[in-house]
Write a protein that holds these residues in place. Structure first.
Motif, PDB file in Angstrom:
ATOM      1  N   ILE A   1       0.850  -1.183   0.000  1.00  0.00           N
ATOM      2  CA  ILE A   1       0.000   0.000   0.000  1.00  0.00           C
ATOM      3  C   ILE A   1       0.890   1.240   0.000  1.00  0.00           C
ATOM      4  CG2 ILE A   1      -0.227   0.226   2.520  1.00  0.00           C
ATOM      5  CD1 ILE A   1      -3.233   0.874   1.968  1.00  0.00           C
TER       6      ILE A   1
ATOM      7  N   SER B   1       1.758   5.004   0.816  1.00  0.00           N
ATOM      8  CA  SER B   1       1.442   6.038   1.796  1.00  0.00           C
ATOM      9  C   SER B   1       2.569   7.055   1.778  1.00  0.00           C
ATOM     10  CB  SER B   1       1.287   5.432   3.195  1.00  0.00           C
ATOM     11  OG  SER B   1       1.000   6.437   4.145  1.00  0.00           O
TER      12      SER B   1
ATOM     13  N   LYS C   1       2.970  -1.516   9.082  1.00  0.00           N
ATOM     14  CA  LYS C   1       3.464  -0.144   9.062  1.00  0.00           C
ATOM     15  C   LYS C   1       4.900  -0.023   9.571  1.00  0.00           C
ATOM     16  CE  LYS C   1      -1.178   1.766   9.479  1.00  0.00           C
ATOM     17  NZ  LYS C   1      -2.128   2.577  10.273  1.00  0.00           N
TER      18      LYS C   1
ATOM     19  N   LYS D   1      -4.683   4.831  -2.298  1.00  0.00           N
ATOM     20  CA  LYS D   1      -5.877   5.439  -1.716  1.00  0.00           C
ATOM     21  C   LYS D   1      -6.756   4.429  -0.977  1.00  0.00           C
ATOM     22  CE  LYS D   1      -5.978   9.248  -5.030  1.00  0.00           C
ATOM     23  NZ  LYS D   1      -6.775   9.991  -6.031  1.00  0.00           N
ATOM     24  N   PHE D   2      -6.148   3.391  -0.455  1.00  0.00           N
ATOM     25  CA  PHE D   2      -6.861   2.425   0.381  1.00  0.00           C
ATOM     26  C   PHE D   2      -6.534   2.702   1.847  1.00  0.00           C
ATOM     27  CE2 PHE D   2      -7.014   0.143  -3.601  1.00  0.00           C
ATOM     28  CZ  PHE D   2      -8.177  -0.607  -3.546  1.00  0.00           C
ATOM     29  N   LYS D   3      -7.496   2.432   2.715  1.00  0.00           N
ATOM     30  CA  LYS D   3      -7.286   2.534   4.155  1.00  0.00           C
ATOM     31  C   LYS D   3      -7.675   1.206   4.790  1.00  0.00           C
ATOM     32  CE  LYS D   3      -8.248   7.513   4.378  1.00  0.00           C
ATOM     33  NZ  LYS D   3      -9.110   8.572   4.971  1.00  0.00           N
ATOM     34  N   GLU D   4      -7.078   0.915   5.940  1.00  0.00           N
ATOM     35  CA  GLU D   4      -7.422  -0.329   6.633  1.00  0.00           C
ATOM     36  C   GLU D   4      -8.910  -0.344   6.959  1.00  0.00           C
ATOM     37  OE1 GLU D   4      -4.562  -2.482   9.331  1.00  0.00           O
ATOM     38  OE2 GLU D   4      -3.760  -0.443   9.524  1.00  0.00           O
ATOM     39  N   GLY D   5      -9.562  -1.424   6.632  1.00  0.00           N
ATOM     40  CA  GLY D   5     -10.998  -1.527   6.867  1.00  0.00           C
ATOM     41  C   GLY D   5     -11.631  -2.486   5.877  1.00  0.00           C
TER      42      GLY D   5
ATOM     43  N   LEU E   1     -10.372  -2.526   2.057  1.00  0.00           N
ATOM     44  CA  LEU E   1      -9.045  -3.119   1.911  1.00  0.00           C
ATOM     45  C   LEU E   1      -9.102  -4.635   2.084  1.00  0.00           C
ATOM     46  CD1 LEU E   1      -6.019  -2.842   1.503  1.00  0.00           C
ATOM     47  CD2 LEU E   1      -5.782  -2.386   3.951  1.00  0.00           C
TER      48      LEU E   1
ATOM     49  N   HIS F   1      -8.170   2.807  -5.482  1.00  0.00           N
ATOM     50  CA  HIS F   1      -9.535   2.833  -4.968  1.00  0.00           C
ATOM     51  C   HIS F   1     -10.193   4.098  -5.501  1.00  0.00           C
ATOM     52  CE1 HIS F   1     -12.497   3.207  -1.375  1.00  0.00           C
ATOM     53  NE2 HIS F   1     -13.040   2.540  -2.380  1.00  0.00           N
TER      54      HIS F   1
END
Length: 263
Positions: free
Chosen positions: A124, A126, A141, A157-161, A164, A187
């Protein structure tokens, strides 16, 4: 009575004393042996000779050997007799990276740690760094990669949740051939579809899809591109049906027939 068979008491006493002396000596020797054996065992247990001399680790790729050993709490200061294999394995399995761990003792003083790491499905993006994403959707991380990874798709543009996790699950269902053909996944949610994604492939094509049907349609990617001119790049739309839009002629659409027998 036959007088020749009678043994005088004064003749038997020395023999009885000799038998008792031998029996007492044997008992003393046994007790001394037991005593010195116990001393030797205690001395061994208390000395550095009973400490772990070597710890080996197998199966680690994302984790360093030192990290695994440190987490297991086993070191060269640990007494080999005090190693709790189950506790060490549970400590290791608390780490997100490790799916399964097993600790074995190889006598006289070696500990072997076997681990199975969770699969790394993607990276991912970031800021300016890239972080591995595991099969359970967790982002490592603390495993920052500065250079652009080339051995897995890169997610943007993905977030943990939920999204994803859906993305990782869908990628995991794809054959290696198809997953390795993906360069980037963005995303790109729409008002009517939070799960919309855009993919950029290593062969130059772009794919527009929704995660709700992504894996079942993307599995046919080799069949889809076999029907297209490799010199004409564009967008393969897998949202509803399968259509191809050339970048130069986006107004024109070409319907793609999926080969249901492949994949």
């Amino acid at each position: 009575m036959d007088k020749g068979k009678i043994v005088a008491l004064e003749d038997r006493i020395p023999k009885l004393k000799e038998q008792r002396r031998r029996k007492a000596n044997r008992r003393l020797i046994f007790l001394l042996f037991l005593f010195f054996t116990m001393i030797a065992v205690v001395a061994y247990v208390q000395s550095p000779l009973s400490h772990v001399k070597k710890v080996t680790v197998n199966g680690n790729e994302l984790l360093s050997t030192n990290e695994v050993i440190k987490t297991s709490t086993i070191s060269t200061k640990t007494n080999i007799w005090s190693v709790r294999k189950n506790i060490a394995a549970k400590n290791l399995e608390k780490m997100n990276v490790i799916k399964k761990a097993e600790v074995k003792i190889k006598w006289p003083n070696t500990v072997m740690i076997e681990i199975e790491e969770r699969n790394k499905i993607a990276y991912i993006k970031s800021d300016k760094s890239y972080y591995p994403v595991l099969e359970n959707g967790k982002v490592l991380k603390d495993r920052e990669v500065a250079e652009i990874p080339v051995n897995a798709p890169i997610l943007f543009k993905f977030k943990e949740g939920t999204v994803l996790k859906e993305m990782v699950s869908a990628l995991e269902e794809l054959p290696d051939e198809v997953r390795n053909a993906i360069s980037e996944v963005h995303h790109t949610p729409k008002k009517a579809d939070e799960f919309h994604i855009s993919l950029f492939m290593n062969d130059g094509f772009e794919v527009s899809a929704t995660l709700r049907s992504f894996s079942e349609k993307m599995i046919h990617y080799p069949s889809i591109i076999s029907q297209l001119d490799p010199n004409i790049k564009g967008i393969i739309d897998l949202e509803v049906g399968s259509f191809f839009k050339a970048y130069e002629l986006e107004a024109e659409e070409t319907k793609i027939e999926n080969d249901k027998g492949e994949g």
